[in-house]
Design an enzyme around this catalytic site. Structure first.
Site, PDB file in Angstrom:
ATOM      1  N   VAL A  59     111.348  58.872  25.906  1.00  0.00           N
ATOM      2  CA  VAL A  59     112.731  58.876  26.390  1.00  0.00           C
ATOM      3  C   VAL A  59     113.041  60.283  26.896  1.00  0.00           C
ATOM      4  CG1 VAL A  59     115.162  58.567  25.805  1.00  0.00           C
ATOM      5  CG2 VAL A  59     113.433  57.060  24.788  1.00  0.00           C
ATOM      6  N   GLU A  85     115.390  56.647  29.250  1.00  0.00           N
ATOM      7  CA  GLU A  85     116.136  57.859  29.592  1.00  0.00           C
ATOM      8  C   GLU A  85     117.458  57.912  28.831  1.00  0.00           C
ATOM      9  OE1 GLU A  85     119.134  56.884  30.952  1.00  0.00           O
ATOM     10  OE2 GLU A  85     118.278  54.854  30.953  1.00  0.00           O
ATOM     11  N   GLY A 115     119.918  51.215  28.391  1.00  0.00           N
ATOM     12  CA  GLY A 115     119.018  52.323  28.668  1.00  0.00           C
ATOM     13  C   GLY A 115     118.191  52.648  27.449  1.00  0.00           C
ATOM     14  N   GLU A 116     117.778  53.897  27.319  1.00  0.00           N
ATOM     15  CA  GLU A 116     116.996  54.396  26.181  1.00  0.00           C
ATOM     16  C   GLU A 116     115.560  53.871  26.155  1.00  0.00           C
ATOM     17  OE1 GLU A 116     118.898  53.478  22.470  1.00  0.00           O
ATOM     18  OE2 GLU A 116     120.818  54.365  23.049  1.00  0.00           O
ATOM     19  N   GLY A 117     115.185  52.996  27.084  1.00  0.00           N
ATOM     20  CA  GLY A 117     113.893  52.322  26.986  1.00  0.00           C
ATOM     21  C   GLY A 117     113.972  51.023  26.218  1.00  0.00           C
TER      22      GLY A 117
END
Length: 338
Positions: free
Chosen positions: A73, A165, A305-307
């Site tokens: 991340v 991200e 997000g965050e993966g």
């Protein structure tokens, strides 16, 4: 093989595309033949068969496997936040990075559930990029530095890479990159992000159009200089390094996919080893995936997000390989019809 650390300009990076390794066609053929010999009607496992064959090609093995599944991340801060495009302050980026490192975020739980290691790469959070509506977000040297750091973050033993991200303001950067790479009005690419209302989305679109006018001539990897940010450049560097090492990549949602739009614009082949983990609820993501020719593994109305969506897709990828490697063939099971 030439690596990012050897290169001095973004033009040299763009030229790498033609020299990077391709999928092993012999392994693809062997894996497809194995799928056709397993105790099921041909094609009955649908996308699971495609994923197993994809993995075979990049691992160069009829029976691919997953050892270390690594989630990275990348986090960065953005000068465009000075225009008020996000309802949260940039301090939240560092606070969320701490949350990731303390195990308290959604991505921590999803990585544990899917069997992935997690590392967070915070890129100069105290030094946001410049405001892209007023000038270039980054210099060429800053882009190259972030790309090299992204490449260096991949562990030597990784066999699949999950990318995500975090960065307050980066949904505006994502929309700017997507609009500049693929065209169309900014309003078609802007979404809620971390909670923007209608007025917030209109503001995002307005500053993106200002930036597009200022950077009208930017193409390919130059889009990273024009719009930023460091986490987007870090993701691009990781994607290139993974390709050089034949490591398959699972991309996360809208922001992560938009991050690699400059690579696609430079040469679509840069993303041949990448799959889309999911389709985000962000309205621009479906359009972006269509433009890139990527079919998402999952569609779960997520927009975190965050993966997070990519980590969930890892579970599907593992299931695909379990079937591919563990099922009996018609001959082995002594079942008629093979």
């Amino acid at each position: 093989m030439t690596t990012l650390s050897d290169l001095k300009t973004l033009s040299e990076v763009a030229a790498l595309a033609s020299s990077l390794p391709a999928a092993d066609e012999a392994a693809v053929t062997a894996a497809r033949a194995r799928q056709d010999s397993l105790t099921k009607p041909p094609g009955a496992l649908g996308r699971l068969e495609e994923l197993a064959i994809f993995m075979a090609g990049w691992q160069g093995s009829e029976r691919p496997s997953i050892g270390l599944a690594q989630t990275l991340v990348f986090a960065g801060n953005h000068g465009i936040c000075a225009k008020g495009v996000n309802p949260f302050p940039q301090e939240v980026t560092a606070q969320m990075v701490a949350n990731f490192r303390n195990g308290g975020a959604a991505i921590n739980q999803l990585c544990r559930a899917s069997g992935a290691d997690l590392d967070v790469v915070a890129l100069d959070l105290d030094t946001p990029t410049a405001d892209f509506s007023e000038g270039h977000a980054m210099t060429e040297a800053e882009v190259l530095d972030a790309m090299r750091r992204g490449a260096a973050a991949i562990p030597t033993s990784a066999s699949v890479l999950i990318l995500g991200e975090m960065g307050i303001g980066n949904s505006t950067v994502a929309a700017a990159l997507a609009a500049s790479a693929f065209g169309g009005e900014a309003t078609n690419w802007v979404g809620r992000g971390t909670g923007s209302d209608a007025a917030g989305k209109a503001l995002k679109a307005a500053v993106i159009e200002q930036g597009r006018t200022r950077h009208e001539g930017a193409r390919g990897l130059d889009l990273l200089m024009a719009f930023g940010g460091r986490e987007q450049a870090g993701i691009c560097g990781a994607v290139i390094e993974a390709r050089a090492r034949r490591i398959p990549v699972i991309l996360d949602g809208y922001i992560c996919t938009a991050a690699v739009a400059p690579l696609f614009a430079a040469d679509p082949g840069f993303l041949d080893h990448c799959i889309a983990g999911h389709q985000s609820a962000e309205p621009g993501h479906a359009r972006l995936l269509s433009a890139m020719g990527k079919t998402p593994v999952l569609t779960l109305d997520m927009a975190l997000g965050e993966g997070s969506g990519a980590a969930l897709a890892l579970g599907v990828l593992r299931a695909a390989l379990e079937c591919h490697n563990g099922m009996a063939t018609f001959a082995e099971a002594q079942v008629s019809g093979g």
